[in-house]
Design a protein around this motif. Structure first.
Motif, mmCIF file in Angstrom:
data_model
loop_
_atom_site.group_PDB
_atom_site.id
_atom_site.type_symbol
_atom_site.label_atom_id
_atom_site.label_comp_id
_atom_site.label_asym_id
_atom_site.label_seq_id
_atom_site.Cartn_x
_atom_site.Cartn_y
_atom_site.Cartn_z
ATOM 1 N N TYR A 161 0.806 -1.213 0.000
ATOM 2 C CA TYR A 161 0.000 0.000 0.000
ATOM 3 C C TYR A 161 0.844 1.271 0.000
ATOM 4 C CZ TYR A 161 -4.132 -2.843 0.646
ATOM 5 O OH TYR A 161 -5.140 -3.757 0.460
ATOM 6 N N GLY A 162 2.110 1.147 0.412
ATOM 7 C CA GLY A 162 3.001 2.301 0.407
ATOM 8 C C GLY A 162 3.678 2.478 -0.943
ATOM 9 N N LEU A 163 4.654 1.617 -1.254
ATOM 10 C CA LEU A 163 5.319 1.693 -2.552
ATOM 11 C C LEU A 163 4.317 1.480 -3.680
ATOM 12 C CD1 LEU A 163 7.809 1.841 -4.368
ATOM 13 C CD2 LEU A 163 8.094 -0.623 -4.023
ATOM 14 N N GLY A 164 3.454 0.470 -3.531
ATOM 15 C CA GLY A 164 2.465 0.214 -4.575
ATOM 16 C C GLY A 164 1.539 1.393 -4.793
ATOM 17 N N GLY A 165 1.163 2.046 -3.715
ATOM 18 C CA GLY A 165 0.287 3.209 -3.836
ATOM 19 C C GLY A 165 0.965 4.381 -4.508
ATOM 20 N N VAL A 166 2.259 4.574 -4.240
ATOM 21 C CA VAL A 166 2.997 5.661 -4.895
ATOM 22 C C VAL A 166 3.142 5.375 -6.387
ATOM 23 C CG1 VAL A 166 5.255 6.787 -5.065
ATOM 24 C CG2 VAL A 166 4.219 6.399 -2.819
ATOM 25 N N ILE A 167 3.519 4.138 -6.723
ATOM 26 C CA ILE A 167 3.666 3.773 -8.138
ATOM 27 C C ILE A 167 2.361 3.995 -8.893
ATOM 28 C CG2 ILE A 167 4.005 1.802 -9.697
ATOM 29 C CD1 ILE A 167 6.050 0.725 -7.700
ATOM 30 N N ALA A 168 1.246 3.771 -8.235
ATOM 31 C CA ALA A 168 -0.062 3.921 -8.879
ATOM 32 C C ALA A 168 -0.564 5.359 -8.883
ATOM 33 C CB ALA A 168 -1.086 3.035 -8.168
ATOM 34 N N SER A 169 0.241 6.302 -8.362
ATOM 35 C CA SER A 169 -0.235 7.681 -8.209
ATOM 36 C C SER A 169 0.714 8.699 -8.830
ATOM 37 C CB SER A 169 -0.410 8.005 -6.719
ATOM 38 O OG SER A 169 -1.237 7.061 -6.079
ATOM 39 N N LEU A 170 1.496 8.314 -9.808
ATOM 40 C CA LEU A 170 2.447 9.233 -10.425
ATOM 41 C C LEU A 170 1.686 10.318 -11.183
ATOM 42 C CD1 LEU A 170 5.003 6.577 -11.686
ATOM 43 C CD2 LEU A 170 5.095 7.942 -9.591
ATOM 44 N N PRO A 171 2.019 11.580 -10.975
ATOM 45 C CA PRO A 171 1.139 12.670 -11.414
ATOM 46 C C PRO A 171 1.087 12.922 -12.914
ATOM 47 C CG PRO A 171 3.106 13.552 -10.363
ATOM 48 C CD PRO A 171 3.135 12.072 -10.140
ATOM 49 N N ASN A 172 2.163 12.662 -13.652
ATOM 50 C CA ASN A 172 2.186 13.014 -15.078
ATOM 51 C C ASN A 172 2.462 11.802 -15.952
ATOM 52 O OD1 ASN A 172 1.951 15.879 -14.475
ATOM 53 N ND2 ASN A 172 4.075 15.748 -13.767
ATOM 54 N N CYS A 173 2.024 10.646 -15.493
ATOM 55 C CA CYS A 173 2.459 9.376 -16.068
ATOM 56 C C CYS A 173 1.385 8.745 -16.950
ATOM 57 C CB CYS A 173 2.819 8.426 -14.924
ATOM 58 S SG CYS A 173 3.356 6.794 -15.434
ATOM 59 N N ARG A 174 1.828 8.117 -18.051
ATOM 60 C CA ARG A 174 0.960 7.240 -18.843
ATOM 61 C C ARG A 174 1.233 5.806 -18.405
ATOM 62 N NH1 ARG A 174 1.265 7.509 -25.257
ATOM 63 N NH2 ARG A 174 -0.419 9.033 -24.915
ATOM 64 N N TYR A 175 0.195 5.107 -18.014
ATOM 65 C CA TYR A 175 0.334 3.731 -17.535
ATOM 66 C C TYR A 175 -0.004 2.727 -18.632
ATOM 67 C CZ TYR A 175 0.568 5.481 -12.724
ATOM 68 O OH TYR A 175 0.936 6.110 -11.573
ATOM 69 N N VAL A 176 0.890 1.762 -18.802
ATOM 70 C CA VAL A 176 0.652 0.667 -19.749
ATOM 71 C C VAL A 176 0.979 -0.652 -19.037
ATOM 72 C CG1 VAL A 176 1.205 -0.238 -22.047
ATOM 73 C CG2 VAL A 176 1.458 2.224 -21.594
ATOM 74 N N ASN A 177 0.017 -1.182 -18.284
ATOM 75 C CA ASN A 177 -1.253 -0.589 -17.909
ATOM 76 C C ASN A 177 -1.189 -0.179 -16.436
ATOM 77 O OD1 ASN A 177 -3.010 -0.918 -20.273
ATOM 78 N ND2 ASN A 177 -2.764 -3.107 -19.973
#
Length: 315
Positions: free
Chosen positions: A101-117
């Motif tokens: 929930y910490g590292l995973g939550g940060v990775i999932a919350s990057l502000p200017n990022c395009r996720y694939v996926n």
């Protein structure tokens, strides 16, 4: 202007598909930071502080650092899970939860990022019942399918819709003598059903009398369709017996692909279809993290370049 920041590639150390994409990005002078989330905290660290526009801070490996606000894209492939073998069972469970929930939550919350996926969207799309429901609403042909824990219901479905195959709803690691095994797709008869079916959920589906399979790989808004000819019920059980041919999709398939992916907010998907004697494509599943690169050398389709374009965020 294209974001000049790095592409994050989140995957295991041994990932040949990630390797070729990273090589393509390097050839384009696109910076890449590769890591496995399972390396946290031994060789991966995170510093993230909330700000008005999201988190600021950095992710660091022994050789690379990525500023959170500068990440242009994140390619989420096949990371390993978190592990803390030096801790007691209870402490490890706590540490794993905090890491997720910490590292995973940060990775999932990057502000200017395009996720694939995006990892959360991958999780949503991995539920087969959700995928089948969205596929039907998107306009795909879907074989009659039953999900049940009732032996009587399973027998009645098989008698009504036979021939029927059994499919696992997910494929966790299944070890036999410490060797990882895959639960295979297999045909099942009504007399094969016993009371053990009541022990958990099962997926039964009418078998499509197919003449071929098709793997459709969607990368952004580029669609790559490859017909797979074999004599196998499940072509993934023996790649040496497969023949590949690039094909064009029938009318209506392409908009349905986009509708399906848009529902789950995915930019990539590996779809499997069965083709019947009438040429109709029957939806089987979509893997939001599926393999795809092995098809490029077989067909010459420019799939790696398409993935690099998507991650580079070319205009």
């Amino acid at each position: 202007m294209t974001n000049p920041g790095p592409v994050l590639v989140v995957t295991v150390l041994n990932d040949p598909t990630a390797d070729v994409v990273i090589r393509e990005l390097y050839d384009r002078d696109v910076p890449v930071v590769r890591f496995d989330s399972g390396d946290f905290p031994a060789s991966l660290s995170v510093e993230a502080e909330i700000a008005p526009n999201g988190f600021v801070g950095r992710l660091s490996t022994p050789s690379r650092t990525a500023e959170l606000t500068a990440v242009r894209s994140l390619y989420y492939r096949r990371p390993t899970g978190f592990a803390f073998p030096h801790l007691s069972k209870q402490d490890a469970r706590f540490a794993i939860t905090q890491a997720r929930y910490g590292l995973g939550g940060v990775i999932a919350s990057l502000p200017n990022c395009r996720y694939v996926n995006h990892p959360h969207h991958i999780g949503d799309a991995e539920f087969k019942p959700s995928g089948l429901s969205v596929a039907a609403r998107s306009g795909f042909l879907v074989p009659p399918t039953l999900i049940t824990s009732s032996p009587d219901t399973a027998r009645a479905f098989i008698k009504r819709n036979g021939p029927v195959i059994y499919k696992p709803l997910s494929n966790p690691v299944y070890l036999v003598d410490d060797v990882s095994q895959v639960v295979k797709v297999a045909e099942v008869a009504a007399e094969d059903i016993d009371d053990s079916v009541a022990g958990t959920a099962h997926l039964f589906q009418q078998r499509v009398e197919k003449i071929a399979d098709v793997r459709v790989t969607v990368i952004g808004r580029q669609v790559f369709c490859v017909r797979i000819d074999s004599d196998l019920l499940d072509w993934r059980t023996d790649y040496s017996r497969l023949r590949y041919t690039p094909v064009s999709p029938p009318l209506g398939i392409e908009p349905a692909l986009y509708e399906y992916l848009d529902h789950f907010q995915l930019l990539f998907g590996a779809f499997d279809f069965a083709v019947d004697a009438g040429g109709r494509w029957w939806f089987l599943e979509c893997n939001p993290s599926g393999q795809w690169y092995w098809l490029e050398p077989e067909t010459g389709l420019p799939m790696c370049a398409a993935m690099a374009d998507l991650l580079e965020r070319k205009p």
